[in-house]
Motif scaffolding. Structure first.
Motif, PDB file in Angstrom:
ATOM      1  N   GLN A  83       0.866  -1.176   0.000  1.00 26.79           N
ATOM      2  CA  GLN A  83       0.000   0.000   0.000  1.00 26.79           C
ATOM      3  C   GLN A  83       0.903   1.226   0.000  1.00 26.79           C
ATOM      4  O   GLN A  83       1.759   1.377   0.875  1.00 26.79           O
ATOM      5  CB  GLN A  83      -0.899   0.008   1.237  1.00 26.79           C
ATOM      6  N   PHE A  84       0.712   2.106  -0.972  1.00 25.74           N
ATOM      7  CA  PHE A  84       1.520   3.317  -1.091  1.00 25.74           C
ATOM      8  C   PHE A  84       0.748   4.480  -0.498  1.00 25.74           C
ATOM      9  O   PHE A  84      -0.375   4.768  -0.906  1.00 25.74           O
ATOM     10  CB  PHE A  84       1.837   3.566  -2.566  1.00 25.74           C
ATOM     11  N   ILE A  85       1.353   5.140   0.487  1.00 25.37           N
ATOM     12  CA  ILE A  85       0.743   6.308   1.117  1.00 25.37           C
ATOM     13  C   ILE A  85       1.643   7.501   0.863  1.00 25.37           C
ATOM     14  O   ILE A  85       2.840   7.452   1.140  1.00 25.37           O
ATOM     15  CB  ILE A  85       0.545   6.097   2.632  1.00 25.37           C
ATOM     16  N   GLN A  86       1.051   8.560   0.327  1.00 21.36           N
ATOM     17  CA  GLN A  86       1.813   9.781   0.074  1.00 21.36           C
ATOM     18  C   GLN A  86       1.520  10.774   1.192  1.00 21.36           C
ATOM     19  O   GLN A  86       0.413  11.314   1.284  1.00 21.36           O
ATOM     20  CB  GLN A  86       1.459  10.362  -1.282  1.00 21.36           C
ATOM     21  N   ASN A  87       2.529  10.948   2.042  1.00 20.92           N
ATOM     22  CA  ASN A  87       2.422  11.869   3.157  1.00 20.92           C
ATOM     23  C   ASN A  87       3.823  12.095   3.697  1.00 20.92           C
ATOM     24  O   ASN A  87       4.675  11.225   3.572  1.00 20.92           O
ATOM     25  CB  ASN A  87       1.513  11.293   4.246  1.00 20.92           C
ATOM     26  N   ASN A  88       4.033  13.227   4.299  1.00 19.96           N
ATOM     27  CA  ASN A  88       5.293  13.502   4.966  1.00 19.96           C
ATOM     28  C   ASN A  88       5.396  12.579   6.178  1.00 19.96           C
ATOM     29  O   ASN A  88       4.473  12.496   6.980  1.00 19.96           O
ATOM     30  CB  ASN A  88       5.305  14.967   5.399  1.00 19.96           C
ATOM     31  N   ASN A  91       4.572  14.010   9.621  1.00 19.37           N
ATOM     32  CA  ASN A  91       3.135  14.185   9.864  1.00 19.37           C
ATOM     33  C   ASN A  91       2.439  12.847  10.092  1.00 19.37           C
ATOM     34  O   ASN A  91       1.634  12.695  10.995  1.00 19.37           O
ATOM     35  CB  ASN A  91       2.469  14.894   8.684  1.00 19.37           C
ATOM     36  N   TYR A  92       2.752  11.880   9.249  1.00 20.72           N
ATOM     37  CA  TYR A  92       2.056  10.592   9.281  1.00 20.72           C
ATOM     38  C   TYR A  92       2.391   9.773  10.521  1.00 20.72           C
ATOM     39  O   TYR A  92       1.510   9.262  11.200  1.00 20.72           O
ATOM     40  CB  TYR A  92       2.403   9.811   8.015  1.00 20.72           C
ATOM     41  N   LEU A  93       3.672   9.635  10.824  1.00 23.57           N
ATOM     42  CA  LEU A  93       4.092   8.718  11.876  1.00 23.57           C
ATOM     43  C   LEU A  93       3.713   9.164  13.275  1.00 23.57           C
ATOM     44  O   LEU A  93       3.507   8.332  14.152  1.00 23.57           O
ATOM     45  CB  LEU A  93       5.606   8.485  11.807  1.00 23.57           C
ATOM     46  N   GLN A  94       3.596  10.464  13.493  1.00 21.38           N
ATOM     47  CA  GLN A  94       3.265  10.907  14.843  1.00 21.38           C
ATOM     48  C   GLN A  94       1.847  10.522  15.249  1.00 21.38           C
ATOM     49  O   GLN A  94       1.545  10.434  16.436  1.00 21.38           O
ATOM     50  CB  GLN A  94       3.500  12.398  15.008  1.00 21.38           C
ATOM     51  N   TYR A  95       0.975  10.229  14.274  1.00 20.40           N
ATOM     52  CA  TYR A  95      -0.405   9.860  14.583  1.00 20.40           C
ATOM     53  C   TYR A  95      -0.698   8.379  14.329  1.00 20.40           C
ATOM     54  O   TYR A  95      -1.759   7.886  14.686  1.00 20.40           O
ATOM     55  CB  TYR A  95      -1.382  10.712  13.771  1.00 20.40           C
ATOM     56  N   GLU A  96       0.221   7.674  13.695  1.00 26.17           N
ATOM     57  CA  GLU A  96       0.024   6.254  13.387  1.00 26.17           C
ATOM     58  C   GLU A  96       0.049   5.446  14.690  1.00 26.17           C
ATOM     59  O   GLU A  96       0.849   5.698  15.573  1.00 26.17           O
ATOM     60  CB  GLU A  96       1.111   5.766  12.438  1.00 26.17           C
ATOM     61  N   THR A  97      -0.844   4.466  14.773  1.00 27.16           N
ATOM     62  CA  THR A  97      -0.886   3.603  15.957  1.00 27.16           C
ATOM     63  C   THR A  97      -0.647   2.139  15.609  1.00 27.16           C
ATOM     64  O   THR A  97      -0.431   1.329  16.504  1.00 27.16           O
ATOM     65  CB  THR A  97      -2.241   3.725  16.685  1.00 27.16           C
ATOM     66  N   THR A 119      12.904   7.882  15.755  1.00 30.22           N
ATOM     67  CA  THR A 119      12.198   8.019  17.030  1.00 30.22           C
ATOM     68  C   THR A 119      10.731   7.628  16.881  1.00 30.22           C
ATOM     69  O   THR A 119      10.192   6.866  17.690  1.00 30.22           O
ATOM     70  CB  THR A 119      12.320   9.464  17.550  1.00 30.22           C
ATOM     71  N   ASN A 120      10.080   8.125  15.840  1.00 34.81           N
ATOM     72  CA  ASN A 120       8.670   7.771  15.605  1.00 34.81           C
ATOM     73  C   ASN A 120       8.512   6.295  15.282  1.00 34.81           C
ATOM     74  O   ASN A 120       7.518   5.674  15.661  1.00 34.81           O
ATOM     75  CB  ASN A 120       8.080   8.630  14.487  1.00 34.81           C
ATOM     76  N   SER A 121       9.479   5.718  14.588  1.00 34.91           N
ATOM     77  CA  SER A 121       9.413   4.303  14.224  1.00 34.91           C
ATOM     78  C   SER A 121       9.508   3.404  15.449  1.00 34.91           C
ATOM     79  O   SER A 121       8.839   2.368  15.520  1.00 34.91           O
ATOM     80  CB  SER A 121      10.530   3.943  13.245  1.00 34.91           C
ATOM     81  N   LEU A 122      10.354   3.768  16.378  1.00 25.65           N
ATOM     82  CA  LEU A 122      10.552   2.920  17.558  1.00 25.65           C
ATOM     83  C   LEU A 122       9.251   2.685  18.327  1.00 25.65           C
ATOM     84  O   LEU A 122       9.017   1.593  18.826  1.00 25.65           O
ATOM     85  CB  LEU A 122      11.620   3.501  18.472  1.00 25.65           C
ATOM     86  N   LYS A 123       8.397   3.693  18.382  1.00 25.11           N
ATOM     87  CA  LYS A 123       7.122   3.519  19.102  1.00 25.11           C
ATOM     88  C   LYS A 123       6.138   2.641  18.310  1.00 25.11           C
ATOM     89  O   LYS A 123       5.165   2.151  18.874  1.00 25.11           O
ATOM     90  CB  LYS A 123       6.506   4.861  19.461  1.00 25.11           C
ATOM     91  N   LEU A 124       6.398   2.444  17.024  1.00 26.18           N
ATOM     92  CA  LEU A 124       5.502   1.643  16.189  1.00 26.18           C
ATOM     93  C   LEU A 124       6.008   0.215  15.977  1.00 26.18           C
ATOM     94  O   LEU A 124       5.358  -0.584  15.323  1.00 26.18           O
ATOM     95  CB  LEU A 124       5.332   2.313  14.822  1.00 26.18           C
ATOM     96  N   LEU A 125       7.161  -0.090  16.529  1.00 29.06           N
ATOM     97  CA  LEU A 125       7.789  -1.390  16.313  1.00 29.06           C
ATOM     98  C   LEU A 125       7.242  -2.409  17.303  1.00 29.06           C
ATOM     99  O   LEU A 125       7.212  -2.170  18.509  1.00 29.06           O
ATOM    100  CB  LEU A 125       9.300  -1.248  16.478  1.00 29.06           C
ATOM    101  N   ASN A 126       6.795  -3.549  16.779  1.00 28.92           N
ATOM    102  CA  ASN A 126       6.352  -4.646  17.642  1.00 28.92           C
ATOM    103  C   ASN A 126       7.502  -5.144  18.488  1.00 28.92           C
ATOM    104  O   ASN A 126       8.669  -5.092  18.059  1.00 28.92           O
ATOM    105  CB  ASN A 126       5.802  -5.810  16.803  1.00 28.92           C
ATOM    106  N   ARG A 127       7.200  -5.685  19.638  1.00 25.09           N
ATOM    107  CA  ARG A 127       8.218  -6.312  20.478  1.00 25.09           C
ATOM    108  C   ARG A 127       8.910  -7.410  19.668  1.00 25.09           C
ATOM    109  O   ARG A 127       8.249  -8.221  19.035  1.00 25.09           O
ATOM    110  CB  ARG A 127       7.575  -6.885  21.726  1.00 25.09           C
TER     111      ARG A 127
END
Length: 130
Positions: A83-88, A91-97, A119-127
């Motif tokens: 899935q291709f998402i066009q966004n900065n 902006n995108y990662l700070q709200y992604e859950t 930094t934003n990626s680390l909070k989205l990474l599965n254990r």
């Protein structure tokens, strides 16, 4: 060393969700799609009309930019699980859950963007994710 496990074994079948930050021409997303055919992959890049997109990699010329976009979109269209998402990414990662098993950070290559993406990626990474 310092309590950090230096060798981690993984099975590619355990990778079910992948986030790629920085799509560029789509070839890495295609590689990830082939390597992990059962994974759901999100690849994220700037919108085609974003000034940062236009000003990088010689895309100021509208004909070259349109050719680049057509080529990238074609490559991505050949990947059934991307899935291709066009966004900065900032902006995108700070709200992604959503959580991911693998995150590939290859967006903007300078400070502070890389630091923010990591930094934003680390909070989205599965254990146990990569």
């Amino acid at each position: 060393m310092f309590g950090i496990k230096t060798e981690q074994r993984w099975n590619k079948n355990e990778i079910k969700t992948i986030l790629e930050i920085g799509t560029f021409d789509g070839t890495n997303a295609k590689f990830l799609s082939a390597l992990f055919p059962e994974a759901n992959i999100i690849t994220l890049d700037l919108e085609d009309n974003d000034d940062l997109f236009i000003k990088s990699y010689g895309r100021q010329n509208s004909e070259k930019r349109e050719s680049f976009v057509r080529s990238r979109n074609f490559v991505l269209s050949t990947c059934r699980n991307v899935q291709f998402i066009q966004n900065n990414s900032i902006n995108y990662l700070q709200y992604e859950t959503k959580k991911f098993d693998l995150i590939w950070v290859d967006g903007a290559h300078g400070y502070p963007f890389v630091t923010i993406d990591i930094t934003n990626s680390l909070k989205l990474l599965n254990r146990g994710g990569f």
